[in-house]
Design a protein around this motif. Structure first.
Motif, PDB file in Angstrom:
ATOM      1  N   GLN A 297      44.733  42.800  52.075  1.00 45.28           N
ATOM      2  CA  GLN A 297      45.119  44.044  51.418  1.00 45.28           C
ATOM      3  C   GLN A 297      45.119  43.896  49.899  1.00 45.28           C
ATOM      4  O   GLN A 297      44.653  44.778  49.164  1.00 45.28           O
ATOM      5  CB  GLN A 297      46.507  44.490  51.894  1.00 45.28           C
ATOM      6  N   ARG A 301      42.536  45.925  47.404  1.00 49.79           N
ATOM      7  CA  ARG A 301      43.130  46.752  46.355  1.00 49.79           C
ATOM      8  C   ARG A 301      42.584  46.348  44.981  1.00 49.79           C
ATOM      9  O   ARG A 301      42.308  47.207  44.127  1.00 49.79           O
ATOM     10  CB  ARG A 301      44.644  46.611  46.396  1.00 49.79           C
ATOM     11  N   ASN A 305      40.338  48.897  42.537  1.00 46.17           N
ATOM     12  CA  ASN A 305      40.797  49.191  41.176  1.00 46.17           C
ATOM     13  C   ASN A 305      39.762  48.779  40.134  1.00 46.17           C
ATOM     14  O   ASN A 305      39.530  49.498  39.151  1.00 46.17           O
ATOM     15  CB  ASN A 305      42.124  48.485  40.905  1.00 46.17           C
TER      16      ASN A 305
END
Length: 421
Positions: A297, A301, A305
């Motif tokens: 995760q 992420r 980003n």
């Protein structure tokens, strides 16, 4: 530096650490950006080609000078084991620098042949550069472990100011002599380890004083995969970028190497500014997420980003560079604008992949990382050699394409591994 103090109020620890590094790097990059249009008018493309050869040789050697033990410094839970890794990294760098010095003294023609006699006058900067950069890298990872991102940020500002001042001053005083350009590069890559070293002595020396032989044995045994696999992996990684540069420079296209170097330097700004900071903070936090079972995760992420903040700026750069670069750098740098457009897909993939590449080390996949870099070296050197034989007028374009292919495959492999973990 007031900006750096304001960043402390950011609530997200990850963003705060990234921002601290970005703040100092941004100032350093700003100095480099405003200096570049002056440097390209003081120095010829051929001078930058010679600089590219020096950077290539130094990058290849510094990649392995610490035997990659510096990468492991943030990983142990024990501060003493981490301190042992730091000492081992520095000792390795010193011994490696001495070995290079001996080789230069005993076989002076070896580096002349490897560098096509382009940096023979300043060959002594090679072992000195390896020593300084290697020690800086070890101390930087120790500072990363201890979350001293503001200190690292300050050293980057010092590096940029010192290096660019030497380049500009030498260019004016010595009429664009390549020696001044290379001296400035040496300073910009190596200066800064003094501040990191003083911080270590002031704040962490008690840990190092308590080290025993046992700690060094444990460090070498527990992290033996780094010298075994990561050293060759790092050499292959840097080699996939720098060996094609040396190949191109060794042929008749001396100016092409200069054009490539400036194109890579411009596109490396977001990599250095944000990607490098994210990479260091990712390494500092990823081990913890891995132990918690949340590495997947956290990694996804990070990729999302990075993609959000880089896609549109890089697309704009690709579209405008062929028209803007001649005005910014001078008419003789038109080729650099074209190469930037071709390199944007490569640097986009590198921007979102490099910071998460440490996940392979954290998950114990050093061997896989090594084979991936060997693949990258093969495909990039292979495409450059193909271009030299069949289409040498577009050799830069082939080089850019090889970078995109490599990082695309690299990221797919990383995602596959962390998904299993």
């Amino acid at each position: 530096m007031a900006l750096l103090n304001k960043i402390k109020f950011l609530k997200n620890p990850f963003l705060r650490r990234v921002s601290l590094l970005v703040g100092g790097t941004a100032i350093g990059q700003f100095i480099s950006i405003i200096s570049l249009p002056i440097l390209t008018r003081l120095y010829s493309p051929e001078a930058f080609s010679n600089l590219a050869v020096y950077v290539s040789v130094l990058s290849l050697l510094t990649a392995v000078s610490c035997m990659r033990l510096e990468i492991a410094i943030p990983l142990p839970k024990s501060h003493k084991i981490a301190a042992a890794l730091c000492i081992l990294s520095i000792v390795s760098t010193i011994l490696f620098s001495l070995l290079i010095t001996i080789i230069i003294l005993c076989f002076p023609d070896l580096f002349r042949i490897l560098t096509d006699n382009k940096i023979q006058k300043i060959i002594w900067l090679i072992p000195l550069g390896v020593l300084a950069v290697g020690i800086y890298n070890a101390l930087q990872y120790w500072s990363t472990r201890n979350k001293k991102f503001k200190l690292i940020s300050k050293t980057r500002i010092t590096q940029s100011i010192g290096g660019n001042s030497i380049k500009l001053g030498s260019g004016i005083l010595f009429n664009g002599s390549v020696i001044g350009l290379i001296l400035g590069q040496f300073l910009s890559q190596s200066i800064g380890f003094i501040n990191l070293g003083l911080s270590l002595i002031k704040n962490d020396w008690n840990i190092f004083k308590k080290l025993k032989l046992y700690h060094f044995k444990v460090a070498l045994k527990r992290y033996d995969k780094f010298p075994k696999y990561s050293t060759l992996e790092a050499f292959a990684n840097i080699g996939s970028i720098q060996i094609p540069i040396l190949i191109i420079a060794s042929y008749y296209m001396s100016s092409e190497t200069g054009y490539l170097m400036i194109a890579m330097q411009i596109l490396a700004i977001p990599m250095t500014l944000i990607g490098g900071a994210v990479s260091q903070v990712y390494l500092a936090d990823a081990a913890q997420y891995f132990h918690q079972g949340k590495l997947k995760q956290f990694t996804l992420r990070t990729i999302i980003n990075l993609s959000k903040i880089s896609f549109l700026p890089l697309l704009f750069t690709a579209l405008i560079s062929p028209f803007a670069i001649p005005y910014i750098l001078g008419d003789e740098w038109q080729r650099t604008g074209t190469l930037i457009s071709w390199m944007v897909p490569w640097f986009f993939m590198q921007f979102i992949t490099s910071p998460i590449s440490m996940s392979l080390h954290i998950t114990g996949n050093q061997k896989l990382a090594f084979f991936l870099q060997i693949f990258g070296l093969t495909i990039r050197v292979g495409l450059v050699m193909f271009a030299l034989k069949f289409d040498d007028s577009h050799i830069g374009e082939y080089y850019a394409l090889s970078g995109f292919i490599f990082y695309l495959i690299y990221q797919c492999t990383i995602l596959s591994i962390i998904n299993k973990k």
